[in-house]
Design a protein around this motif. Structure first.
Motif, short mmCIF file in Angstrom:
data_model
loop_
_atom_site.label_atom_id
_atom_site.label_comp_id
_atom_site.label_asym_id
_atom_site.label_seq_id
_atom_site.Cartn_x
_atom_site.Cartn_y
_atom_site.Cartn_z
N THR A 23 -12.10 5.33 -9.41
CA THR A 23 -11.45 4.35 -10.29
C THR A 23 -10.61 3.38 -9.49
OG1 THR A 23 -11.40 5.93 -12.14
CG2 THR A 23 -9.86 4.06 -12.23
N LEU A 24 -9.90 3.90 -8.49
CA LEU A 24 -9.03 3.10 -7.63
C LEU A 24 -9.39 3.36 -6.18
CD1 LEU A 24 -5.69 3.99 -9.46
CD2 LEU A 24 -6.90 1.82 -9.66
N VAL A 25 -9.14 2.38 -5.33
CA VAL A 25 -9.37 2.55 -3.89
C VAL A 25 -8.09 2.14 -3.16
CG1 VAL A 25 -11.86 2.27 -3.96
CG2 VAL A 25 -10.42 0.26 -3.69
N LEU A 26 -7.76 2.89 -2.10
CA LEU A 26 -6.56 2.65 -1.31
C LEU A 26 -6.92 1.83 -0.08
CD1 LEU A 26 -3.52 3.29 -1.04
CD2 LEU A 26 -4.19 5.33 0.27
N ARG A 27 -6.24 0.71 0.10
CA ARG A 27 -6.51 -0.17 1.23
C ARG A 27 -5.24 -0.42 2.03
NH1 ARG A 27 -9.69 -4.68 -2.44
NH2 ARG A 27 -11.51 -3.39 -2.96
N GLU A 28 -5.40 -0.61 3.32
CA GLU A 28 -4.28 -1.01 4.17
C GLU A 28 -4.48 -2.48 4.52
OE1 GLU A 28 -1.92 0.32 8.25
OE2 GLU A 28 -3.52 1.56 7.42
N GLU A 29 -3.43 -3.27 4.37
CA GLU A 29 -3.56 -4.69 4.58
C GLU A 29 -2.29 -5.26 5.19
OE1 GLU A 29 -4.61 -5.61 0.59
OE2 GLU A 29 -2.55 -5.72 -0.12
N PRO A 30 -2.40 -6.36 5.92
CA PRO A 30 -1.22 -6.95 6.57
C PRO A 30 -0.26 -7.56 5.55
CG PRO A 30 -3.12 -8.37 6.87
CD PRO A 30 -3.65 -7.12 6.24
N LEU A 31 1.03 -7.53 5.88
CA LEU A 31 2.04 -8.18 5.06
C LEU A 31 2.39 -9.53 5.67
CD1 LEU A 31 4.48 -5.20 4.41
CD2 LEU A 31 3.17 -6.42 2.67
N PRO A 32 2.56 -10.54 4.84
CA PRO A 32 2.93 -11.86 5.38
C PRO A 32 4.39 -11.87 5.80
CG PRO A 32 2.91 -11.92 2.98
CD PRO A 32 2.40 -10.56 3.38
N ALA A 33 4.72 -12.78 6.72
CA ALA A 33 6.13 -12.98 7.08
C ALA A 33 6.89 -13.53 5.88
CB ALA A 33 6.22 -13.95 8.26
N LEU A 34 8.16 -13.23 5.81
CA LEU A 34 8.97 -13.67 4.67
C LEU A 34 9.18 -15.18 4.70
CD1 LEU A 34 11.84 -11.02 4.38
CD2 LEU A 34 9.64 -11.09 3.19
N GLU A 35 9.10 -15.77 3.51
CA GLU A 35 9.47 -17.16 3.32
C GLU A 35 10.83 -17.21 2.63
OE1 GLU A 35 6.38 -19.00 1.11
OE2 GLU A 35 4.84 -18.69 2.64
#
Length: 335
Positions: A23-35
């Motif tokens: 039903t759901l899938v777990l992914r690892e993804e980059p976080l953007p730098a803060l604006e």
């Protein structure tokens, strides 16, 4: 890019009934730098709520559902670890509606800084003040017209909202009967939370027991389950009573049409006020509700049984506990 990553659950395939492995899938993804105006939030606890299953359906519901391919949505609590938003300083705790993630970059929309409660466990404070407590408080007062001396019946009474409904009503001078799914849960309601009575719907005839425990009838039914449980309360409502429809958890995993109440005639015979509500429509009431609830919490007049599951990866399977009666009190994922 910041170089940091987040783990986040995404909606992959609509379940037929219960939440399934895909039903759901777990992914690892980059976080953007803060604006400017943003902050980095580290999730400490994820709230699992019955309505999460509704958000994954193709029903016509009260808000935009989660679409396939989108991040799974839920109420989260955590701390701010980096900030470029003066309203959300580093070190503050905050709660809001966002994705099932261990880290979140946000501009704060839908988030609020959490009140400081010295000596109160953060998980219990989140469980009471973020969703369940305001839901119970607004449902009882704004929707149910609660008055001191009322006889209140709450279904799903051992769940997060149900335990709050009972304690709030008791704090305001009412008589409270809870309906739950085991002898242990019923004992907790009466022995630990001060309910005046409890009914095990799995082993007792709810309609008959309500007649015994509420011989003069029910002023306010706070409904979280629906189906036969709702019918039992409708059977014993007083004239001009109030029925608050907060949840219908018995129907959330069904693919078939669910029959309406067989005691529908009592809406006329007892001249009942029946109203459904969603707490997200009443955000303007949160400050007042939280102020009262926080005061009771600090005075020891409110408590929340916690059912904590460890690890973000455990969240999908843990969600099913809400539909099997496998949890007692508030179901949280500790991340």
């Amino acid at each position: 890019m910041s170089g940091k990553t987040a783990r986040r659950w995404y909606f992959n395939r609509r379940p037929e009934e219960m939440i399934e492995d895909d039903t759901l899938v777990l992914r690892e993804e980059p976080l953007p730098a803060l604006e400017d105006g943003q902050f980095l939030f580290r999730t400490l606890y994820l709230s699992l709520d019955a309505t999460n299953r509704v958000w994954l359906s193709d029903w016509d519901i009260y808000m935009e559902p989660v679409r396939i391919g989108e991040p799974m949505r839920g109420f989260v609590f955590g701390e701010i670890v980096e900030s470029r938003n003066p309203d959300f300083p580093v070190g503050a705790h905050t709660a809001g509606l966002h994705s099932w993630s261990d880290y979140i970059v946000t501009d704060g929309a839908g988030f609020s800084v959490f009140p400081s409660l010295d000596g109160i466990d953060l998980a219990e404070a989140f469980a009471i003040l973020s969703v369940a407590g305001p839901t119970a408080y607004v449902g009882l007062h704004d929707i149910g017209n609660l008055k001191s001396g009322d006889t209140v019946v709450v279904s799903g009474a051992a769940g997060a909202v149900g335990t709050m409904v009972g304690q709030i009503a008791k704090n305001e001078g009412c008589r409270v009967i809870g309906i739950a799914g085991s002898d242990d849960k019923c004992a907790m309601l009466t022995d630990d939370l001060g309910f005046d009575g409890a009914i095990n719907y799995k082993s007792e005839n709810v309609t008959e027991r309500l007649g015994v425990l509420c011989p003069e009838g029910i002023d306010l039914c706070f409904e979280n389950v629906g189906g036969d449980i709702l019918d039992a309360s409708l059977t014993h409502m007083k004239d001009f009573g109030h029925v608050v429809i907060c949840g219908l958890i018995s129907s959330y995993n069904s693919n078939e049409p669910i029959p309406g109440p067989y005691m529908f005639r009592n809406l006329i015979m007892r001249r009942l006020t029946v109203r459904g509500f969603v707490i997200l429509d009443h955000e303007d009431r949160f400050p007042d509700a939280i102020a009262v609830l926080a005061g009771w919490l600090a005075e020891g007049k409110l408590t929340m049984p916690l059912h904590i599951v460890d690890g973000l990866e455990a969240a999908p399977k843990a969600l099913n506990l809400l539909y099997t009666g496998g949890n007692t009190g508030k179901l949280l994922v500790r991340i």
